[in-house]
Motif scaffolding. Structure first.
Motif, PDB file in Angstrom:
ATOM      1  N   SER A 105      -5.342  10.704  -0.641  1.00 37.45           N
ATOM      2  CA  SER A 105      -5.411  10.018   0.655  1.00 37.45           C
ATOM      3  C   SER A 105      -6.486  10.635   1.545  1.00 37.45           C
ATOM      4  O   SER A 105      -7.185   9.930   2.274  1.00 37.45           O
ATOM      5  CB  SER A 105      -4.065  10.104   1.389  1.00 37.45           C
ATOM      6  OG  SER A 105      -3.077   9.447   0.649  1.00 37.45           O
ATOM      7  N   ARG A 120      -9.759   9.424   0.298  1.00 35.30           N
ATOM      8  CA  ARG A 120      -9.960   8.029   0.680  1.00 35.30           C
ATOM      9  C   ARG A 120     -10.253   7.913   2.188  1.00 35.30           C
ATOM     10  O   ARG A 120     -11.120   7.164   2.602  1.00 35.30           O
ATOM     11  CB  ARG A 120      -8.725   7.214   0.311  1.00 35.30           C
ATOM     12  CG  ARG A 120      -9.088   5.918  -0.363  1.00 35.30           C
ATOM     13  CD  ARG A 120      -7.855   5.162  -0.784  1.00 35.30           C
ATOM     14  NE  ARG A 120      -7.407   5.499  -2.121  1.00 35.30           N
ATOM     15  CZ  ARG A 120      -6.121   5.625  -2.475  1.00 35.30           C
ATOM     16  NH1 ARG A 120      -5.163   5.479  -1.586  1.00 35.30           N
ATOM     17  NH2 ARG A 120      -5.802   5.893  -3.706  1.00 35.30           N
ATOM     18  N   ALA A 121      -9.506   8.674   2.978  1.00 36.96           N
ATOM     19  CA  ALA A 121      -9.702   8.616   4.437  1.00 36.96           C
ATOM     20  C   ALA A 121     -11.122   9.026   4.815  1.00 36.96           C
ATOM     21  O   ALA A 121     -11.705   8.504   5.760  1.00 36.96           O
ATOM     22  CB  ALA A 121      -8.688   9.519   5.136  1.00 36.96           C
ATOM     23  N   GLN A 171      -9.596   1.780   3.747  1.00 44.21           N
ATOM     24  CA  GLN A 171      -8.574   1.619   2.710  1.00 44.21           C
ATOM     25  C   GLN A 171      -7.268   2.351   3.016  1.00 44.21           C
ATOM     26  O   GLN A 171      -6.337   2.318   2.227  1.00 44.21           O
ATOM     27  CB  GLN A 171      -9.102   2.124   1.369  1.00 44.21           C
ATOM     28  CG  GLN A 171     -10.098   1.182   0.724  1.00 44.21           C
ATOM     29  CD  GLN A 171     -10.507   1.710  -0.641  1.00 44.21           C
ATOM     30  OE1 GLN A 171      -9.729   2.340  -1.334  1.00 44.21           O
ATOM     31  NE2 GLN A 171     -11.749   1.448  -1.001  1.00 44.21           N
ATOM     32  N   VAL A 172      -7.223   3.086   4.129  1.00 48.49           N
ATOM     33  CA  VAL A 172      -5.975   3.783   4.445  1.00 48.49           C
ATOM     34  C   VAL A 172      -5.415   3.267   5.775  1.00 48.49           C
ATOM     35  O   VAL A 172      -6.149   2.720   6.597  1.00 48.49           O
ATOM     36  CB  VAL A 172      -6.166   5.315   4.528  1.00 48.49           C
ATOM     37  CG1 VAL A 172      -6.624   5.874   3.198  1.00 48.49           C
ATOM     38  CG2 VAL A 172      -7.134   5.665   5.627  1.00 48.49           C
ATOM     39  N   SER A 173      -4.105   3.469   5.963  1.00 46.06           N
ATOM     40  CA  SER A 173      -3.472   2.992   7.195  1.00 46.06           C
ATOM     41  C   SER A 173      -3.962   3.826   8.375  1.00 46.06           C
ATOM     42  O   SER A 173      -4.326   4.988   8.214  1.00 46.06           O
ATOM     43  CB  SER A 173      -1.956   3.127   7.074  1.00 46.06           C
ATOM     44  OG  SER A 173      -1.622   4.497   7.072  1.00 46.06           O
ATOM     45  N   ILE A 207      -2.202   7.245   8.618  1.00 50.51           N
ATOM     46  CA  ILE A 207      -2.676   8.301   7.712  1.00 50.51           C
ATOM     47  C   ILE A 207      -4.058   8.787   8.150  1.00 50.51           C
ATOM     48  O   ILE A 207      -4.334   9.988   8.174  1.00 50.51           O
ATOM     49  CB  ILE A 207      -2.717   7.784   6.256  1.00 50.51           C
ATOM     50  CG1 ILE A 207      -1.276   7.597   5.778  1.00 50.51           C
ATOM     51  CG2 ILE A 207      -3.498   8.714   5.352  1.00 50.51           C
ATOM     52  CD1 ILE A 207      -1.121   7.320   4.311  1.00 50.51           C
ATOM     53  N   LEU A 208      -4.880   7.822   8.546  1.00 48.86           N
ATOM     54  CA  LEU A 208      -6.223   8.171   9.005  1.00 48.86           C
ATOM     55  C   LEU A 208      -6.143   9.168  10.157  1.00 48.86           C
ATOM     56  O   LEU A 208      -6.856  10.178  10.185  1.00 48.86           O
ATOM     57  CB  LEU A 208      -6.947   6.890   9.446  1.00 48.86           C
ATOM     58  CG  LEU A 208      -8.466   7.003   9.644  1.00 48.86           C
ATOM     59  CD1 LEU A 208      -9.143   7.463   8.364  1.00 48.86           C
ATOM     60  CD2 LEU A 208      -9.043   5.665  10.088  1.00 48.86           C
TER      61      LEU A 208
END
Lengths: 370, 340
Positions: free
Chosen positions: A57, A60-61, A67-69, A72-73
């Motif tokens: 994550s 990805r962040a 692509q992340v919520s 989460i970001l």
């Protein structure tokens, strides 16, 4: 004198407790959480642990935030902020087989004519998000290829050679590693790959014609004691036209230790005049050497340019400001650096370079020394 | 070598360790062992691997090795500029010293711009060099945080600070400003001035210089600041500016030898005799200072020593050896020649 300070207090690498976070955000006096043991900075795993998410994550962040919520970001961004984490691109470069590093080999940076070239190389590369690895080889044909091997082993996306000729073995290794190469400064006869340079032969011809048009009769060339310097000297000798009755004019080739200094120029003029007292024109391998010649001529009571013409090389910042101002050869070294960087970046991104061999030319700048 | 001797590889990809292994008829692991710990493979295997390496001209990938051992053997140096003589000695010494220890120097150039410096440092940290050397001390709090977080050993150079990021090799610019005023005072000068660059270090010298003239009850002409700290032209116009402000100025401290050489030429052009009417002091003791006419009095900074000390501290730290003295003041010296 400043006192040695203790190493910064080091919270554990897995510093996830709120108290550490609070201490960090507490402002002025707060310590930045310092990465743990020597050489081991915060990793993506530490950031993930602190954010309470998976390393994937975090990755990805950082790389694809869409692509992340948002939740989460925000967590990841807070953890990145708290640790000062900077992503490790050395790891990414292996995966993509691009290092975004360009290697440069030059004889020496100190007091050399290559400074402007390297400066523009570094600046142009930085704009394209590339960094420069430096290798100083010393002057002349590189006898051992340690410098080249050291560079090749770091897998740069390209290599710039500045006035350096690798051995045949070195050239083979460059080709085997499939690293794009730009040779700069000289217009080499058999290029390894790409070239951005100028012709020493044409420069020698221009200086010879200029001096002979003034009626100069006895010449000297004071160039570096390396292959390039000797080639330039021979080109100067070849460019001087025979006077009447087909007698070639006298030309003395004097080797000056590289990189040229004022002192070397002063001593060289003394040697030249001892061997060939009638010398009335000297073409120098650098502006520094030319400045030394002018200084020594003054000390000997020889008028410049009446009794002695002195032509420099490089049109460095001192040339227009010394007195008398130096006549010299201007090379657009910054343009060489820019074009070399540009071509390597294109090549490393898989784009074609339309003109792989470029002659940037030169200019004879006539000022007050001849 | 004949062309047929060189194994070719389809496409434009370079040879990898797998190709070498295939050519030698051994496993990739054996190639790796033959390259890294030759004593652990049989002479026979070693010979086969060496032959394959020679035929492919293969050079092992230090970056991959670096990742595994978390060591790419790259040291990064960040400098304001590569042009001009100021940092040359240090960079040259640094480069040779790290090379001798098997490291490669990565060069970044910030152009005296703090924003640029921060951005470049980030790009450098992203590449995870083993160590970082900075010309000057780092002032941006963001950059200091990122450096500490990276865990990469750092040496700041060329000045002193009570709060280094990590290690430090430098000298005091304030002490230089004071020492030059004292030197002028001892020679009997009472109206003095400076031609100076405008970066933080230069400003520290200027402030200390002016402060000291006040303490000694001397007159100090407002400083002529130049935008290009190392060109002769800036030295000429700088002196012209000082003389325009006060023709009584009898001693000038220039922030580089190039500026001092320019000032010396400007003085001669104006018929102002050096040193009898005007004393000139440079800074750096560059190679031309001793050979100029007249030879320049200057503040000598031992850039070679800074480079050597910084490199050895950094490599010691990278390789896990203790650094006994993480802060070193190399000092400076006023070298007296004929321009004063």
């Amino acid at each position: 004198m400043a006192q040695p300070r203790n190493r910064v207090r080091t919270p554990a690498r897995n510093a996830t407790t709120p108290s550490t976070a609070d201490a960090v955000s507490a402002g002025e006096g707060a310590q930045t959480p310092r990465a743990g043991r020597r050489g081991q900075g915060f990793t993506v795993v530490d950031v993930a642990r602190m954010a309470g998410v998976s390393p994937m994550s975090v990755s990805r962040a950082l790389n694809a935030p869409e692509q992340v919520s948002p939740e989460i970001l925000a967590k990841v961004q807070a953890a990145v902020e708290r640790t000062g984490y900077v992503a490790n691109r050395a790891a990414g470069s292996l995966a993509s087989s691009r290092s975004r590093l360009i290697g440069a080999v030059l004889p020496s940076l100190a007091g050399s004519v290559f400074q402007d070239l390297v400066q523009s190389l570094v600046a142009t590369l930085a704009d394209a998000d590339y960094q420069l690895l430096l290798g100083q080889s010393g002057y002349g044909v590189v006898k051992d290829d340690r410098f080249l091997d050291a560079l090749i082993s770091r897998r740069p996306d390209g290599i710039v050679l500045c006035g350096v000729t690798p051995s045949a073995e070195g050239v083979r290794r460059l080709r085997a590693a499939r690293i794009p190469v730009v040779e700069t400064w000289d217009m080499v006869v058999e290029p390894i790959d790409m070239v951005v340079g100028f012709s020493h032969e044409r420069i020698a011809a221009a200086v010879a014609a200029h001096l002979q048009a003034q009626g100069r009769l006895a010449f000297a060339f004071a160039g570096g004691d390396h292959a390039r310097g000797r080639r330039r000297g021979e080109a100067f000798r070849a460019a001087l036209q025979p006077a009447s009755r087909r007698r070639p004019p006298p030309v003395l080739l004097e080797a000056v230790p590289a990189p040229g200094t004022v002192l070397a120029g002063r001593l060289a003029l003394r040697r030249i005049l001892a061997q060939q007292p009638a010398t009335d024109a000297v073409f120098c391998g650098s502006d520094m050497v030319a400045l030394g010649m002018v200084t020594e001529a003054k000390a000997l009571g020889l008028k410049v340019p009446e009794r002695l013409a002195v032509i420099g090389f490089g049109d460095t910042s001192l040339a227009p400001n010394v007195s008398p101002a130096l006549s010299t050869i201007r090379i657009d070294a910054a343009a060489i650096g820019r074009v070399a960087a540009h071509n390597l970046v294109r090549r490393s991104q898989g784009l074609a370079v339309e003109v792989p061999v470029i002659d940037v030319g030169f200019e004879l700048v006539v000022r007050d020394t001849g | 070598m004949k062309k047929t001797d060189e194994p070719s590889r389809a496409g434009t990809k370079p040879f990898t360790i797998t190709d070498v292994a295939r050519l030698a008829g051994v496993s990739a692991m054996t190639v790796s062992r033959a390259l890294n710990t030759p004593e652990r493979v049989s002479p026979e295997m070693l010979a086969r691997v060496r032959e394959a390496v020679q035929r492919t001209n293969f050079v092992p990938n230090a970056m991959a090795r670096g990742l595994r051992h978390s060591r790419a053997r790259v040291i990064a140096a960040l400098l304001p500029t590569l042009v001009g003589p100021v940092f040359q000695e240090m960079v040259e010494a640094l480069d040779r010293a790290v090379h001798d220890r098997g490291y490669q120097l990565m060069i970044g150039q910030s152009g005296y711009d703090p924003a640029r410096e921060e951005e470049l440092l980030r790009a450098i940290v992203e590449r995870r060099p083993d160590g970082i050397i900075l010309a000057g001390v780092l002032r941006s709090e963001n950059a200091r945080r990122a450096l500490r977080a990276s865990g990469i050993p750092v040496v700041e150079t060329w000045e002193l600070t009570p709060t280094p990021v990590d290690m430090l090799v430098g000298f005091s610019h304030a002490a230089i400003g004071v020492a030059v005023v004292d030197f002028f005072h001892k020679l009997g000068h009472r109206c003095v001035g400076m031609v100076s660059g405008r970066d933080q270090r230069a400003q520290t010298r200027v402030d200390a210089f002016i402060e000291r003239t006040k303490q000694l009850d001397m007159k100090s002409v407002p400083t002529a600041f130049t935008t290009s700290p190392s060109t002769m032209g800036a030295g000429r116009s700088g002196l012209a500016e000082l003389l325009a402000r006060s023709p009584r100025v009898s001693a000038v401290f220039c922030s580089s030898d190039m500026l001092a050489l320019g000032a010396s030429i400007e003085a001669r052009e104006r018929g102002v005799a050096v040193p009898s009417k005007l004393a000139i002091v440079g800074m750096g003791d560059q190679s031309f200072a001793a050979d100029a006419a007249p030879p320049l009095t200057t503040v000598r900074i031992d850039g070679t020593r800074i480079g050597h000390v910084a490199a050895s501290m950094l490599v010691d730290r990278v390789e896990g050896r203790p650094v006994d003295q993480p802060v070193v003041d190399v000092g400076f010296a006023i070298v007296e020649r004929q321009s004063t």
